[in-house]
Design an enzyme around this catalytic site. Structure first.
Site, mmCIF file in Angstrom:
data_model
loop_
_atom_site.group_PDB
_atom_site.id
_atom_site.type_symbol
_atom_site.label_atom_id
_atom_site.label_comp_id
_atom_site.label_asym_id
_atom_site.label_seq_id
_atom_site.Cartn_x
_atom_site.Cartn_y
_atom_site.Cartn_z
ATOM 1 N N LYS A 53 0.838 -1.202 0.000
ATOM 2 C CA LYS A 53 0.000 0.000 0.000
ATOM 3 C C LYS A 53 0.874 1.254 0.000
ATOM 4 O O LYS A 53 0.627 2.205 -0.755
ATOM 5 C CB LYS A 53 -0.942 -0.012 1.219
ATOM 6 C CG LYS A 53 -2.064 -1.037 1.073
ATOM 7 C CD LYS A 53 -2.819 -1.272 2.374
ATOM 8 C CE LYS A 53 -3.801 -2.435 2.203
ATOM 9 N NZ LYS A 53 -4.484 -2.818 3.438
ATOM 10 N N GLN A 97 -4.297 -1.212 9.674
ATOM 11 C CA GLN A 97 -4.252 -2.562 9.114
ATOM 12 C C GLN A 97 -4.826 -3.574 10.123
ATOM 13 O O GLN A 97 -4.435 -3.589 11.282
ATOM 14 C CB GLN A 97 -2.801 -2.930 8.761
ATOM 15 C CG GLN A 97 -2.655 -4.263 8.082
ATOM 16 C CD GLN A 97 -3.316 -4.306 6.698
ATOM 17 O OE1 GLN A 97 -3.192 -3.375 5.902
ATOM 18 N NE2 GLN A 97 -4.031 -5.374 6.421
ATOM 19 N N ASP A 120 -10.944 3.062 3.813
ATOM 20 C CA ASP A 120 -11.209 1.621 3.753
ATOM 21 C C ASP A 120 -12.718 1.352 3.692
ATOM 22 O O ASP A 120 -13.151 0.267 3.320
ATOM 23 C CB ASP A 120 -10.650 0.929 5.013
ATOM 24 C CG ASP A 120 -9.426 0.079 4.713
ATOM 25 O OD1 ASP A 120 -9.200 -0.218 3.522
ATOM 26 O OD2 ASP A 120 -8.729 -0.294 5.663
#
Ligand code: NAP
Length: 284
Positions: A53, A97, A120
């Site tokens: 990412k 994460q 997200d």
């Protein structure tokens, strides 16, 4: 019939080039898009995801701020970091994460992210916006699947779509996105007694289970579009999806491979969401 492959790598490349252009335009106006990525603990798979990412940001003109903490980080300290990033004007997206260490309440952390920076799309508010058809951030994997379907030119209007899997991050948002595109949607899960009964009627099948060969050729309607979200290992240890790729390719019209299908699109859509967050912030 031999299905055409939907090339997630090629589509990603194209979308990332658009992201890079938008990032350059924003940067030229003094609003370089910024993504904060937080990793807590030593999970090796998470470390790889996070590295990919961060690299994708760097390659496409986004600023990335990577923060790595020991697994002993307290929940209060993590919430304090998120709160600081929420008010940092140079940060447009915040990604924590998953999974987090057990002593940290993941829901509490996700809900602490400012919705305007929830790139997200995992928060309850983002899920509600999706459900209500309001603008907001779509979870990256189902958003990427929609782009893959769109790339085939097959219209979803009036089609029957079957989603296998009902997780909050993939199956459920996938179903809502298909519904918003005017498909008639069926959601199947582990308690569905006869999966094939549903999949055989589907014009579009999205498999998001995490088990090999959940979808085989005899379960697919000729000409269907098949999207394989699954990530599994075969007997040789190679990455494979939920779909029997060789068999289903003989029946479907379009199919995503694993690897090279949905996988690259997930990070791409994270970049797209971050650019969108930065453009909104800049009033564009
Ligand atoms: P998950 O949370 O474990 O959900 C799996 C879903 O599959 C559940 O809803 C489960 O039903 C259902 N299921 C299990 N066995 C089934 C069966 N035999 N028939 C029908 N449904 C069944 O997984 P997830 O996070 O949604 O991820 C799914 C897969 O996609 C995994 O392999 C994951 O690694 C992969 N993935 C890939 C990407 C990517 O970027 N390529 C991103 C995210 C996820 P119940 O709800 O009844 O338990």
């Amino acid at each position: 019939m031999t299905a055409q492959r939907i090339d997630g790598n090629a589509l990603s490349k194209q979308l990332r080039a658009e992201v890079a252009q938008r990032a350059a335009a924003l940067t030229a106006r003094g609003h370089q898009p910024g993504l904060a990525v937080i990793l807590v603990g030593e999970d090796p798979a998470s470390a790889v995801y996070v590295r990919n990412k961060v690299k994708a940001c760097e390659d496409n003109g986004l600023r990335s701020v990577f923060e790595k903490y020991d697994a002993t980080l307290s929940e209060a300290d993590l919430l304090a970091r998120v709160a600081a990033l929420n008010i940092d004007p140079s940060i447009h997206g915040i990604l924590v994460q998953m999974p987090l260490p057990k002593h940290i309440d993941a829901t509490k952390v996700i809900e602490s992210i400012d919705t305007a920076k929830d790139v997200d799309g995992y928060s309850v508010l983002s899920a509600g916006e999706l459900m209500a058809g309001l603008p907001g951030f779509r979870p990256c994997t189902p958003y990427g699947c929609m782009k893959l379907i769109e790339s085939t030119g097959v219209s979803l209007r009036g089609k029957h779509a079957v989603v296998i899997g009902r997780s909050n991050t993939v199956g459920k948002p996938m179903a809502i996105l298909l519904l918003a595109a005017n498909a008639t949607v069926t959601i199947c899960h582990s308690a569905t007694p006869d999966l094939a009964l549903h999949t055989r009627q589907a014009d579009i099948v999205v498999a998001a289970v995490g088990k090999r060969n959940v979808l085989t050729a005899d379960m697919v309607k000729p000409g269907a579009v098949v999207i394989d979200v699954g990530m599994n290992r075969n007997d040789e240890g190679k990455l494979c999806g939920d779909v029997d790729f060789a068999g289903v390719s003989e029946v479907a019209s379009w199919i995503t491979p694993v690897p090279g299908g949905v996988g690259p699109m997930t990070i791409t859509m994270l970049l797209v969401n971050t650019i969108e967050a930065a453009e909104r912030r800049a009033g564009i």
